[in-house]
Scaffold this active site. Structure first.
Site, PDB file in Angstrom:
ATOM      1  N   CYS A  88       0.835  -1.209   0.000  1.00 39.79           N
ATOM      2  CA  CYS A  88       0.000   0.000   0.000  1.00 39.79           C
ATOM      3  C   CYS A  88       0.870   1.259   0.000  1.00 39.79           C
ATOM      4  CB  CYS A  88      -0.909  -0.046   1.223  1.00 39.79           C
ATOM      5  SG  CYS A  88      -1.792   1.480   1.585  1.00 39.79           S
ATOM      6  N   CYS A 137       0.061   3.752   2.757  1.00 39.54           N
ATOM      7  CA  CYS A 137       0.521   3.214   4.055  1.00 39.54           C
ATOM      8  C   CYS A 137       2.003   3.498   4.248  1.00 39.54           C
ATOM      9  CB  CYS A 137       0.289   1.707   4.127  1.00 39.54           C
ATOM     10  SG  CYS A 137      -1.437   1.189   4.026  1.00 39.54           S
TER      11      CYS A 137
END
Length: 151
Positions: A71, A74
């Site tokens: 991600c 993230c």
């Protein structure tokens, strides 16, 4: 309304329960069993079993970052999350749960996207926020949700 005179904190290293006086800086507390500091000046990776124990037994304040290695947002938020942990680590613990490795544990929250932050206080979920944030937004969100004075 009465306030708690102490909190029960789960040691994420050995799983033992520790009683800590309310208002005491977490960096001053160590696990009575394994001696590891209870503060998280750096976010600690946890697994589903540790999360279950935290949710069942822990009455302190903590923030959980649900994330995955693939991600981009993230990974982009990780340094800000670490800086926030450093700044607030005497009052709040910071954990990370890899949703790829702990799908069942992450699934209990019915989240639709990552990163997602979930704040816990007094043994209950206090707030949830999806999407990457920078340190100022993280500090503000945690402060508002958990009742931490901003100074």
């Amino acid at each position: 309304m009465t306030t708690a005179t102490s909190h029960t904190l789960v040691c994420t290293e050995c799983g033992q329960l520790n009683r800590v006086p309310a208002g005491k800086a977490l960096s001053q507390g160590k696990c009575g069993t394994c001696g590891v500091t209870l503060a998280t000046k750096k976010p600690r990776d946890i697994d589903g079993a540790t999360l279950s124990k935290l949710m069942a037994k822990d009455t302190g304040m903590y923030v959980l970052d649900l994330w995955a290695p693939w991600c981009g947002p993230c990974r982009m938020m990780a340094p800000s999350y670490a800086q926030t942990a450093e700044a607030l680590g005497d009052q709040v613990r910071f954990f990370k749960l890899n949703t790829d490795e702990n799908q069942q544990a992450a699934g209990r929250f019915n989240i639709r996207g990552i990163p997602t932050l979930i704040a816990f206080k007094d043994g209950k979920q206090a707030g949830i926020q999806s999407g990457a944030m920078q340190k100022p937004q993280l500090m503000s969100w945690a402060g508002q949700i958990l009742g931490i004075p901003q100074g």
